[in-house]
Design a protein around this motif. Structure first.
Motif, mmCIF file in Angstrom:
data_model
loop_
_atom_site.group_PDB
_atom_site.id
_atom_site.type_symbol
_atom_site.label_atom_id
_atom_site.label_comp_id
_atom_site.label_asym_id
_atom_site.label_seq_id
_atom_site.Cartn_x
_atom_site.Cartn_y
_atom_site.Cartn_z
ATOM 1 N N LEU A 47 1.416 6.059 11.496
ATOM 2 C CA LEU A 47 1.751 5.994 10.076
ATOM 3 C C LEU A 47 3.188 6.459 9.856
ATOM 4 O O LEU A 47 3.547 7.591 10.192
ATOM 5 N N THR B 122 0.857 -1.179 0.000
ATOM 6 C CA THR B 122 0.000 0.000 0.000
ATOM 7 C C THR B 122 0.898 1.235 0.000
ATOM 8 O O THR B 122 1.922 1.275 0.689
ATOM 9 N N ILE C 185 3.385 2.661 2.497
ATOM 10 C CA ILE C 185 2.815 2.589 3.842
ATOM 11 C C ILE C 185 3.191 1.260 4.495
ATOM 12 O O ILE C 185 3.743 1.211 5.584
ATOM 13 N N LYS C 186 2.891 0.157 3.796
ATOM 14 C CA LYS C 186 3.191 -1.161 4.359
ATOM 15 C C LYS C 186 3.265 -2.193 3.240
ATOM 16 O O LYS C 186 2.628 -2.039 2.193
ATOM 17 N N ARG D 16 -4.160 1.991 10.433
ATOM 18 C CA ARG D 16 -2.972 2.790 10.734
ATOM 19 C C ARG D 16 -3.258 4.273 10.520
ATOM 20 O O ARG D 16 -2.811 5.119 11.299
ATOM 21 N N THR E 102 5.592 6.361 6.649
ATOM 22 C CA THR E 102 5.783 6.022 5.237
ATOM 23 C C THR E 102 7.261 6.052 4.867
ATOM 24 O O THR E 102 8.081 6.680 5.551
ATOM 25 N N ASP F 56 -5.727 -3.096 7.335
ATOM 26 C CA ASP F 56 -4.638 -2.742 8.255
ATOM 27 C C ASP F 56 -4.150 -1.322 7.986
ATOM 28 O O ASP F 56 -3.846 -0.565 8.926
ATOM 29 N N THR F 57 -4.066 -0.974 6.695
ATOM 30 C CA THR F 57 -3.601 0.361 6.327
ATOM 31 C C THR F 57 -4.591 1.427 6.790
ATOM 32 O O THR F 57 -4.192 2.479 7.308
#
Length: 323
Positions: A193, A140, A153-154, A187, A195, A183-184
């Motif tokens: 968060l 993401t 993001i993750k 967050r 990034t 999940d995003t």
């Protein structure tokens, strides 16, 4: 702010995007609208319109649906603005203009089916398998002006087994991706968060592999390649759009799609494209350094079938070659 009050607009079209939308809706997140492709004509005369899988799910759950022809259309932008989204989520959709992705106060994030920055582009799952990768994943990231290049993001990694095709990996990433989407969002809601700039993620001397859109010509098999590369190419295009080759049977040329294959014995001094068969149970094709056994295939104008059924009706001679 919580998941019940955060206003989400979701953008996606194919089956891959449905699972993430489903995870949001069934997880109690506040999806206030869906943006998807216009209905497509189907049938012999195109008289029937087929809605996208995402639209079908949205309508079933009473979610407002927008289907713009053009993403800069003033009426669409007005309708989108009226939804007052705090956050937009994109999964398997079109490239968005800045006026769209910059509209929500919390921005727009995308779920991409690769471990960015590797495999930016339209067909990341196919190219990862075609290139013989041992792992891929989902990412993401926030959208910006550059395609698939925003801050990450993750990510979640997913292994690729040697016997898995692109359909297998598609389904695995679809499920893992849906969990990553929720999940995003969690967050973002919590403010937890952190990034990462994709430029920082590229190791020194590491080449980035692209994932361009796949066309019919892309799918033609080159039998002059090594056996492993041919095998990966076939599974990287199966079940769709399918790798293909041309059968030259005593001068009669026919297209042949190959859905399943396996690697055979290595051999030297082979003539790539030359076949060997017992006429009943196996058909193997020479590559640059070994044989590829064809297991499931489809001649143009015929049904898809396993090799035993194919050989029952096929007219294969000692002069038959594939190219």
């Amino acid at each position: 702010m919580n998941k019940e009050t955060l206003r989400i607009v979701y953008m996606g079209t194919p089956d891959f995007a449905v699972e993430s939308l489903k995870a949001l809706v069934e997880g109690g997140y506040n999806v206030v609208g869906v943006v998807t492709m216009p209905d497509k004509p189907k049938g012999r005369h195109g008289n029937t319109l087929q809605p996208s899988p995402v639209k079908i799910y949205a309508v079933e759950h009473g979610i407002k649906v927008l289907q713009p022809e053009k993403l800069k259309d003033e009426r669409f932008l007005e309708d989108l603005y009226e939804l007052q989204a705090d956050l937009q989520i994109v999964v398997a959709f079109r490239m968005l203009p800045e006026v769209v992705w910059d509209m929500p106060r919390l921005g727009t994030f995308n779920l991409h089916a690769s471990l960015l920055p590797q495999y930016r582009g339209a067909a990341p799952i196919n190219w990862a398998v075609i290139n013989g990768e041992k792992e891929t994943g989902v990412t993401t990231f926030f959208l910006n002006h550059d395609i698939d290049a925003g801050e990450v993001i993750k990510q979640v990694k997913v292994p690729i087994a040697d016997d898995e095709n692109v359909g297998d990996i598609h389904d695995k990433l679809m499920m893992v991706g849906a969990k990553l989407v929720t999940d995003t969002v969690d967050r973002i809601i919590s403010g937890n968060l952190h990034t990462i700039d994709q430029d920082i993620m590229v190791g020194e001397g590491v080449a980035l592999k692209p994932a361009p859109k796949i066309f019919r010509d892309t799918c033609r098999i080159n039998w002059n390649q090594p056996m492993k590369k041919v095998y990966d190419f076939i599974r990287g295009l199966s079940p769709y759009p399918a790798a293909w080759t041309v059968v030259d049977n005593d001068g009669k040329l026919t297209d042949l799609k190959i859905y399943e294959a396996s690697m055979g014995e290595e051999a030297k001094e082979l003539k790539p494209g030359k076949i060997e068969t017992d006429g009943k149970t196996f058909l193997k094709v020479a590559s640059a350094n070994g044989f590829i056994y064809l297991n499931t295939l489809q001649l143009a104008g015929k049904n898809r079938m396993n090799i035993a059924d194919f050989l029952k009706g096929a007219k294969i001679s000692s002069n038959t070659t594939l190219f």
